[in-house]
Design a protein around this motif. Structure first.
Motif, PDB file in Angstrom:
ATOM      1  N   PHE A   1      20.802 -64.662   8.513  1.00  0.00           N
ATOM      2  CA  PHE A   1      20.110 -63.481   8.015  1.00  0.00           C
ATOM      3  C   PHE A   1      19.570 -63.742   6.612  1.00  0.00           C
ATOM      4  CE2 PHE A   1      20.150 -59.493   5.627  1.00  0.00           C
ATOM      5  CZ  PHE A   1      19.564 -58.581   6.498  1.00  0.00           C
ATOM      6  N   GLU A   2      20.366 -64.388   5.776  1.00  0.00           N
ATOM      7  CA  GLU A   2      19.988 -64.601   4.376  1.00  0.00           C
ATOM      8  C   GLU A   2      18.744 -65.471   4.256  1.00  0.00           C
ATOM      9  OE1 GLU A   2      20.548 -63.695   0.327  1.00  0.00           O
ATOM     10  OE2 GLU A   2      21.383 -62.853   2.183  1.00  0.00           O
ATOM     11  N   ASP A   3      18.562 -66.431   5.156  1.00  0.00           N
ATOM     12  CA  ASP A   3      17.373 -67.285   5.098  1.00  0.00           C
ATOM     13  C   ASP A   3      16.105 -66.471   5.277  1.00  0.00           C
ATOM     14  OD1 ASP A   3      18.991 -69.482   4.733  1.00  0.00           O
ATOM     15  OD2 ASP A   3      18.897 -70.137   6.833  1.00  0.00           O
ATOM     16  N   LEU A   4      16.144 -65.503   6.169  1.00  0.00           N
ATOM     17  CA  LEU A   4      14.957 -64.662   6.378  1.00  0.00           C
ATOM     18  C   LEU A   4      14.746 -63.694   5.219  1.00  0.00           C
ATOM     19  CD1 LEU A   4      15.339 -65.850   9.228  1.00  0.00           C
ATOM     20  CD2 LEU A   4      14.704 -63.619  10.163  1.00  0.00           C
ATOM     21  N   ALA A   5      15.851 -63.181   4.667  1.00  0.00           N
ATOM     22  CA  ALA A   5      15.725 -62.205   3.584  1.00  0.00           C
ATOM     23  C   ALA A   5      15.181 -62.821   2.303  1.00  0.00           C
ATOM     24  CB  ALA A   5      17.072 -61.552   3.303  1.00  0.00           C
TER      25      ALA A   5
END
Length: 552
Positions: free
Chosen positions: A153-157
């Protein structure tokens, strides 16, 4: 000049784009323990997420499911879903693997945002859900092995420049809330975003109702910021999520608690630390331990900023309200009666100035009470009827036209939501809620359907028949309780029966108590005699009381 309220139609993606341009960029939007996400960061991260979903082929109307505890990622993902025109789906993190798989399959979820804590369940069910194209894992402190199918999730955010999407959206974009309903498996309640926004604009609690987006921004600029809101209850239920959503749309801050289980000391520490103005709970299951913590340490916390405690979903008793007001004399206690099928059925507001009877509510102009034949119940008649809400209500249940027709009924040319909550109407027009007529058990805000638990109990080799009822409980509102008829010669073990249920169903569905009976409570035609089963259970518990308390 502002457009007429009947002409303007709301979309949450557009709302968040414009609110971000209005609120101070450095103001906290999300707070979680020591982590604070500013409004500028929330805007950029949600834009990045929305853009990444679109770039990966997510089409307008695709479903995005959220399978995690209270965490900033839930609200970041929700805002991104609105911006990318994705349809929110909530997943109860207390569900077993089979129950989670059912929700994701029934909702046609293409994206699933899940906490690392639940990685073992995702690993178990992913192969059975080929329609899920993206599994996005949120780091939540758990050490579980990540599923091979999952991205971060963090990579996309964090991947992108944070720029807005600048796409056209529709007020008819959908928002799902999965609920148990009144019978059977959970169902997705379909809200149009315009209807949801209107339903949440309650004149009884909102000082000024905006007529359009520009009017909303004018009100926000005049206020400077929105409320600091703390949902103590789960975001995966409507009470916590919709109040948090309203706070964010108002340019406010949502504070979430990091602990996986409710800790009243942690709550009061966060209230003091972050100057929380709104606390959101689900009845006595939260309010009672909150009161006990305050009684144990009076004056320990600075609670001067608390303006309101908001509850919905289950009983919030008068003595507990009175106790809280001893510590929070400046606060208003808002007891809201609603459901996933229609918010805003009724409202009870109690302050230190006076008491309000438990389960008694003021109702709005669009709420009626009908008998089963569609005749309106006369105030003061003592007749029992069902609450009905007109105006901004859902479209129905996803992929269930029969249930939609049964609950969303047209009476005298007006479409109503009638989920099945029974009440009486006082001479003054207030209603006294009696409960859900289907026998649905409400335990700490969770809905438990007797038939589901009964069928699991009857799979036990020693059980011939079983019935499940809800009985009053100070902590849970209602406690799931079962009676079982055993095969001849079987030895009854309450703990073994509870473990049997827990192996198949979520923990809150497991009976708190079970009692063996020589013959099941059924009428000659085979129909369940729930009244007889409930009376037996209450008598059995009453007989136990002296032994359990050491008196008598």
């Amino acid at each position: 000049m502002a457009a007429d309220a009947a002409e303007f139609r709301w979309n949450y993606g557009d709302l968040f784009d414009r609110v971000a341009e209005t609120v101070a960029p450095g103001q906290p939007a999300l707070v979680h323990g020591d982590r604070s996400t500013s409004w500028a960061e929330l805007t950029a991260r949600s834009n990045n997420l929305a853009r990444a979903l679109a770039a990966d082929g997510a089409q307008s109307g695709a479903k995005i499911a959220f399978y995690l505890r209270n965490h900033p990622a839930y609200l970041e993902g929700l805002v991104a879903a609105f911006k990318a025109r994705q349809v929110h789906v909530n997943v109860n993190y207390r569900y077993t693997a089979d129950e989670v798989r059912y929700i994701l399959d029934n909702s046609d979820a293409e994206t699933v945002v899940f906490g690392r804590e639940f990685a073992p369940v995702v690993t178990q069910i992913a192969a059975a859900l080929p329609q899920v194209r993206r599994w996005l894992m949120v780091e939540d402190g758990a050490a579980a092995e990540p599923p091979a199918c999952a991205g971060r999730f963090e990579d996309l955010a964090t991947g992108g420049d944070g720029a807005p999407l600048r796409i056209a959206r529709s007020p008819d974009d959908l928002f799902f809330i999965y609920t148990g309903g009144t019978t059977g498996m959970p169902k997705g309640v379909m809200w149009r975003q315009d209807a949801l926004r209107r339903a949440l604009l309650n004149p009884a609690v909102t000082p000024e109702i905006p007529v359009d987006l520009e009017d909303h921004l004018r009100i926000l600029r005049a206020a400077g910021s929105g409320p600091v809101n703390l949902p103590a209850c789960p975001l995966m239920h409507g009470t916590g999520l919709l109040t948090g959503l309203s706070a964010l749309v108002g340019g406010g801050t949502v504070v979430t608690l990091p602990s996986p289980r409710f800790d009243p000391q942690e709550l009061w520490q966060a209230v003091e630390r972050h100057a929380v103005e709104q606390i959101v709970i689900v009845g006595d299951a939260f309010a009672r331990p909150m009161l006990q913590a305050l009684d144990a340490a009076p004056g320990q916390y600075d609670l001067a900023k608390v303006a309101a405690i908001i509850s919905s979903g289950t009983m919030w008793s008068l003595p507990v309200k009175q106790g809280l007001l001893r510590h929070l004399p400046q606060a208003s206690l808002l007891d809201s009666f609603g459901s996933s099928e229609a918010v805003g059925f009724g409202l009870s507001i109690m302050t230190a100035d006076g008491a309000i009877e438990t389960a008694r509510f003021e109702i709005g102009d669009q709420v009626r009470v009908f008998d089963p034949d569609g005749r309106e119940v006369a105030p003061g008649s003592g007749e029992v009827g069902m609450t009905a809400r007109a105006g901004p209500i859902p479209e129905g249940y996803y992929k269930d036209p029969a249930k939609t027709e049964a609950v969303f009924r047209t009476i005298d040319g007006v479409r109503y939501a009638i989920p099945g909550d029974f009440c009486t109407v006082g001479a003054d027009g207030t209603i006294t809620l009696l409960g859900r007529g289907s026998g649905c058990i409400n335990t700490a805000g969770e809905k438990v359907f007797p038939e589901e638990v009964e069928e699991v109990l009857k799979l036990h080799p020693d059980v011939v028949d079983a019935l499940v009822v809800g009985i009053p409980d100070e902590t849970w509102g209602q406690a799931v309780t079962a009676v079982a008829e055993l095969r001849p010669g079987a030895v009854f073990s309450e703990d073994q029966m509870r473990r049997h249920v827990r192996d198949s169903l979520a923990g809150y569905k497991t009976p708190k108590r079970l009692f063996a009976v020589p013959r099941m409570f059924r009428a000659p035609n085979g129909k369940a005699d729930y009244a007889g089963a409930r009376a037996h259970v209450l008598a059995a518990i009453a007989d136990e009381t002296p032994a359990r308390t050491g008196t008598g």
